[in-house]
Scaffold this motif. Structure first.
Motif, PDB file in Angstrom:
ATOM      1  N   ALA A  94     -14.072  -6.616  10.279  1.00  8.68           N
ATOM      2  CA  ALA A  94     -13.389  -7.420   9.268  1.00  8.68           C
ATOM      3  C   ALA A  94     -14.063  -8.795   9.200  1.00  8.68           C
ATOM      4  O   ALA A  94     -14.862  -9.164  10.058  1.00  8.68           O
ATOM      5  CB  ALA A  94     -11.915  -7.562   9.622  1.00  8.68           C
ATOM      6  N   ASP A  95     -13.714  -9.529   8.167  1.00  8.40           N
ATOM      7  CA  ASP A  95     -14.285 -10.867   7.989  1.00  8.40           C
ATOM      8  C   ASP A  95     -13.281 -11.912   8.428  1.00  8.40           C
ATOM      9  O   ASP A  95     -12.087 -11.635   8.475  1.00  8.40           O
ATOM     10  CB  ASP A  95     -14.653 -11.062   6.513  1.00  8.40           C
ATOM     11  CG  ASP A  95     -15.792 -10.144   6.113  1.00  8.40           C
ATOM     12  OD1 ASP A  95     -16.723 -10.001   6.924  1.00  8.40           O
ATOM     13  OD2 ASP A  95     -15.737  -9.581   5.012  1.00  8.40           O
TER      14      ASP A  95
ATOM     15  N   PRO B 199      -7.025 -14.014  11.186  1.00  7.76           N
ATOM     16  CA  PRO B 199      -6.651 -13.099  10.108  1.00  7.76           C
ATOM     17  C   PRO B 199      -6.390 -11.699  10.647  1.00  7.76           C
ATOM     18  O   PRO B 199      -6.826 -11.362  11.729  1.00  7.76           O
ATOM     19  CB  PRO B 199      -7.910 -13.091   9.238  1.00  7.76           C
ATOM     20  CG  PRO B 199      -9.034 -13.309  10.195  1.00  7.76           C
ATOM     21  CD  PRO B 199      -8.492 -14.210  11.266  1.00  7.76           C
ATOM     22  N   CYS B 200      -5.676 -10.897   9.867  1.00  3.96           N
ATOM     23  CA  CYS B 200      -5.471  -9.499  10.241  1.00  3.96           C
ATOM     24  C   CYS B 200      -6.754  -8.730   9.925  1.00  3.96           C
ATOM     25  O   CYS B 200      -7.718  -9.288   9.413  1.00  3.96           O
ATOM     26  CB  CYS B 200      -4.270  -8.907   9.491  1.00  3.96           C
ATOM     27  SG  CYS B 200      -4.557  -8.559   7.749  1.00  3.96           S
ATOM     28  N   GLY B 201      -6.742  -7.450  10.205  1.00  4.80           N
ATOM     29  CA  GLY B 201      -7.949  -6.639   9.980  1.00  4.80           C
ATOM     30  C   GLY B 201      -8.240  -6.369   8.513  1.00  4.80           C
ATOM     31  O   GLY B 201      -9.231  -5.733   8.176  1.00  4.80           O
ATOM     32  N   GLY B 202      -7.410  -6.867   7.641  1.00  3.09           N
ATOM     33  CA  GLY B 202      -7.582  -6.563   6.214  1.00  3.09           C
ATOM     34  C   GLY B 202      -8.330  -7.636   5.435  1.00  3.09           C
ATOM     35  O   GLY B 202      -8.461  -7.550   4.223  1.00  3.09           O
ATOM     36  N   SER B 203      -8.840  -8.650   6.157  1.00  3.62           N
ATOM     37  CA  SER B 203      -9.580  -9.722   5.480  1.00  3.62           C
ATOM     38  C   SER B 203     -10.998  -9.248   5.193  1.00  3.62           C
ATOM     39  O   SER B 203     -11.723  -8.852   6.092  1.00  3.62           O
ATOM     40  CB  SER B 203      -9.614 -10.959   6.385  1.00  3.62           C
ATOM     41  OG  SER B 203     -10.308 -12.004   5.740  1.00  3.62           O
ATOM     42  N   SER B 204     -11.356  -9.270   3.916  1.00  3.54           N
ATOM     43  CA  SER B 204     -12.650  -8.715   3.533  1.00  3.54           C
ATOM     44  C   SER B 204     -13.353  -9.654   2.560  1.00  3.54           C
ATOM     45  O   SER B 204     -12.814  -9.962   1.502  1.00  3.54           O
ATOM     46  CB  SER B 204     -12.414  -7.349   2.886  1.00  3.54           C
ATOM     47  OG  SER B 204     -13.604  -6.644   2.793  1.00  3.54           O
ATOM     48  N   ALA B 205     -14.541 -10.127   2.949  1.00  2.02           N
ATOM     49  CA  ALA B 205     -15.328 -11.044   2.112  1.00  2.02           C
ATOM     50  C   ALA B 205     -14.479 -12.213   1.606  1.00  2.02           C
ATOM     51  O   ALA B 205     -14.583 -12.629   0.458  1.00  2.02           O
ATOM     52  CB  ALA B 205     -15.969 -10.285   0.947  1.00  2.02           C
ATOM     53  N   GLY B 206     -13.621 -12.719   2.481  1.00  2.00           N
ATOM     54  CA  GLY B 206     -12.819 -13.886   2.132  1.00  2.00           C
ATOM     55  C   GLY B 206     -11.569 -13.573   1.326  1.00  2.00           C
ATOM     56  O   GLY B 206     -10.820 -14.484   0.960  1.00  2.00           O
TER      57      GLY B 206
ATOM     58  N   PHE C  91       0.817  -1.222   0.000  1.00  2.00           N
ATOM     59  CA  PHE C  91       0.000   0.000   0.000  1.00  2.00           C
ATOM     60  C   PHE C  91       0.849   1.271   0.000  1.00  2.00           C
ATOM     61  O   PHE C  91       0.338   2.356  -0.219  1.00  2.00           O
ATOM     62  CB  PHE C  91      -0.907   0.030   1.244  1.00  2.00           C
ATOM     63  CG  PHE C  91      -1.981  -1.019   1.206  1.00  2.00           C
ATOM     64  CD1 PHE C  91      -3.099  -0.847   0.417  1.00  2.00           C
ATOM     65  CD2 PHE C  91      -1.865  -2.173   1.958  1.00  2.00           C
ATOM     66  CE1 PHE C  91      -4.087  -1.815   0.365  1.00  2.00           C
ATOM     67  CE2 PHE C  91      -2.852  -3.144   1.910  1.00  2.00           C
ATOM     68  CZ  PHE C  91      -3.962  -2.969   1.118  1.00  2.00           C
TER      69      PHE C  91
ATOM     70  N   GLU D  41      -6.297  -8.187   1.797  1.00  2.00           N
ATOM     71  CA  GLU D  41      -6.279  -6.735   1.576  1.00  2.00           C
ATOM     72  C   GLU D  41      -5.397  -6.321   0.403  1.00  2.00           C
ATOM     73  O   GLU D  41      -5.587  -5.249  -0.158  1.00  2.00           O
ATOM     74  CB  GLU D  41      -5.835  -5.995   2.846  1.00  2.00           C
ATOM     75  CG  GLU D  41      -4.371  -6.229   3.241  1.00  2.00           C
ATOM     76  CD  GLU D  41      -3.948  -5.429   4.480  1.00  2.00           C
ATOM     77  OE1 GLU D  41      -4.816  -4.959   5.232  1.00  2.00           O
ATOM     78  OE2 GLU D  41      -2.725  -5.283   4.684  1.00  2.00           O
TER      79      GLU D  41
ATOM     80  N   ASN E 104     -10.595  -5.223  14.941  1.00  2.00           N
ATOM     81  CA  ASN E 104     -11.531  -4.711  13.948  1.00  2.00           C
ATOM     82  C   ASN E 104     -12.795  -5.554  13.982  1.00  2.00           C
ATOM     83  O   ASN E 104     -12.823  -6.653  13.440  1.00  2.00           O
ATOM     84  CB  ASN E 104     -10.897  -4.757  12.557  1.00  2.00           C
ATOM     85  CG  ASN E 104     -11.820  -4.172  11.497  1.00  2.00           C
ATOM     86  OD1 ASN E 104     -12.936  -3.754  11.809  1.00  2.00           O
ATOM     87  ND2 ASN E 104     -11.357  -4.140  10.262  1.00  2.00           N
TER      88      ASN E 104
ATOM     89  N   PRO F 115      -9.757  -1.554   3.194  1.00  2.00           N
ATOM     90  CA  PRO F 115     -10.105  -2.917   3.583  1.00  2.00           C
ATOM     91  C   PRO F 115     -10.570  -2.986   5.033  1.00  2.00           C
ATOM     92  O   PRO F 115     -10.023  -2.317   5.908  1.00  2.00           O
ATOM     93  CB  PRO F 115      -8.786  -3.695   3.420  1.00  2.00           C
ATOM     94  CG  PRO F 115      -7.901  -2.829   2.587  1.00  2.00           C
ATOM     95  CD  PRO F 115      -8.342  -1.424   2.822  1.00  2.00           C
TER      96      PRO F 115
END
Lengths: 310, 222
Positions: free
Chosen positions: A168-169, B160-167, A116, B170, A165, A239
């Motif tokens: 997050a997912d 997972p870290c906080g950057g995991s989004s919809a599987g 990033f 990031e 967070n 994200p």
């Protein structure tokens, strides 16, 4: 929860009063005035000031040096430390450096991926992860030992925090993950920016049901929106960020020149609502490059004056 | 298998441009399976080089050979009688094969014709993806059979870290979040309780960190 360090933040949290923290991003240069200037604007309205560690992987003045500046101003820094850029030697070394200036708080993070930032072609380190950094700081503090086993002369006395967070997912592991961070040694949590209050309240309910709010202080994270453009960017590009359509619409329906004011209003209303949530121990207000707005948010939210616990 | 991909032809040409005779050397193993350095690719590269030199009006001898394995002394011996006919070897085996050929023929320039990428699997026709980074201390038993070292962009052992989004990860919306895969698998195995076990700080000395690695099996030595 018993007090374990000399941290002012810990004292306020232990007293049962709502704590307020904010943060300052170090400059992309060596100007010594930037951090003191940002800190001056907020110092009377917050209990402690986080200093970010090369956030979004953009190279900046180092967090530890900026924390030392705050400390020399008589303020209470929270040293943010990511495991992306340093191995266990450098991490332990910086922890000792912070302790030598009696920096009392640390926030253990994994950090954004380097892709990033401005060094997208660089390596990352990740010798340890954020949970293992929590374990490391607690080990150094509570056992008085290095990871290698040797004793530390004058061990660090840091109050240890982590980020979490709730948005997050996958969502189902978000509370188990909080439990895991507590088990690793987290004593306080600062959350990701909250815009979806319903979801945050559900996460808090699950945390309470597991008794986690009795074991850790949770500071709810808030970031005021400057404009509808920022809201859309946060919603679509950042994200792990959950910005409900209603928030975007509210800003979109506000005339452009009034959007910043409306953003502050949303932030204050959120704090008012979250003050009533059992287990919320305080607020972490991240006004990104907008630090001067923190005092009015704190005042309007009824969190001023700050307690005196010296 | 070890997955590699062909280097751009321009880069190879730039490396071999001053040669009078070149041996293109393929390998029958991994690089054949991932269609980067087998017999077929030896033929294609040799033709491309011949075309290039023809257009330059130059006569350059391009030889073609594909060995059973370039990471094995025995098979590398098979080119001993012809190696002196060439100024340079373009090996399109993995980096192991290129180096082993160079070690064997110490005074002969050996250059790579592929970029060696990773240890991976053939997901679908024409698709390979990484599965292992050879850390030397396999964690798969505790991570539901999905590797956090090779499948997580941050090699986070407690994700997972906080950057995991919809599987997804990031860093790339096409990339599955390794920790989402681990959680899905733990769920399928009925082992979600394992998620809350903290994986301890890893001993990386068995990985690259410990310097070049070597296995010696006394029971197999001659």
């Amino acid at each position: 929860m018993t007090i374990r360090t000399a941290s002012k933040l810990e004292k306020i949290l232990a007293s049962g009063q709502l704590a307020v923290t904010s943060e300052c991003g170090p400059p992309r240069g060596s100007d010594p005035e930037v951090i003191p200037r940002k800190a001056e604007a907020i110092k009377n309205h917050v209990d402690a000031i986080n200093v970010t560690d090369n956030q979004t992987s953009m190279t900046r003045l180092c967090s530890l040096a900026a924390c030392i500046r705050l400390k020399l101003m008589g303020l209470e820094p929270v040293l943010q430390m990511v495991t992306r850029d340093r191995n266990r030697i450098a991490l332990q070394s910086d922890i000792l450096g912070a302790a030598s200036f009696d920096i009392q708080n640390i926030l253990c993070l994994s950090g954004d991926h380097q892709s990033f930032g401005d060094c997208a072609r660089g390596q990352n380190v990740y010798d340890i992860d954020s949970l293992q950094l929590l374990q490391t700081v607690r080990h150094m503090r509570d056992e008085g030992k290095f990871l290698g086993g040797d004793p530390i002369i004058r061990p660090p006395r840091l109050f240890v925090g982590a980020a979490e967070n709730p948005f997050a997912d996958p969502y189902e592991i978000r509370v188990p993950r909080l439990a895991k961070k507590i088990a690793a040694g987290a004593e306080f949590i600062q959350t990701q920016c909250i815009y979806n209050l319903d979801k945050f309240e559900d996460w808090m309910r699950q945390a309470r049901d597991r008794g986690l709010t009795e074991q850790v202080y949770i500071l709810a994270g808030l970031t005021p929106m400057k404009s509808v453009g920022m809201a859309r960017y946060m919603k679509n590009r950042v994200p792990g960020m959950d910005v409900p359509d209603a928030v975007v619409k509210r800003l979109a329906d506000t005339p452009k020149e009034k959007q910043a004011e409306e953003g502050i209003k949303i932030c204050v209303e959120s704090i008012q609502r979250l003050k009533e949530v059992k287990g919320v121990a305080g607020f972490h207000i991240m006004a990104i490059e907008w630090e001067e707005k923190v005092p009015e948010i704190v005042e309007q939210a009824g969190l001023y004056p700050r307690p005196d616990v010296a | 298998m070890i997955v590699a991909e062909k280097k751009p032809i321009e880069e190879i040409i730039d490396t071999v441009k001053d040669c009078q005779s070149i041996l293109v050397l393929g390998c029958n193993e991994c690089v054949t399976v991932c269609e980067a350095g087998g017999k077929k690719e030896v033929g294609l590269l040799a033709s491309a080089l011949r075309m290039h030199f023809l257009q330059q009006g130059r006569e350059v001898n391009i030889g073609e050979r594909t060995l059973e394995r370039q990471c094995d002394q025995e098979y590398l011996e098979e080119i001993r009688d012809i190696i002196d006919l060439y100024d340079m070897v373009v090996s399109i085996a993995c980096g192991v094969g290129v180096q082993f050929t160079a070690e064997k023929y110490h005074a002969k320039p050996v250059v790579p014709g592929v970029n060696t990428l990773f240890m991976g699997a053939n997901e679908a026709r024409g698709v390979w993806s990484e599965r292992c980074q050879g850390c030397g201390q396999c964690l798969l038993a505790v991570s539901g059979g999905i590797c956090p070292v090779s499948r997580c962009a941050k090699r986070i052992l407690n994700g997972p870290c906080g950057g995991s989004s919809a599987g997804k990860c990031e860093i790339n919306k096409e990339l599955p979040c390794g920790w989402q895969l681990i959680i899905d698998r733990l769920k399928a195995l009925g082992r979600m309780d394992d998620y809350e076990k903290i994986i301890p700080i890893k001993d990386w000395s068995t990985e690259r960190a410990g310097g070049p690695r070597k296995v010696v099996r006394e029971d197999l030595k001659l």
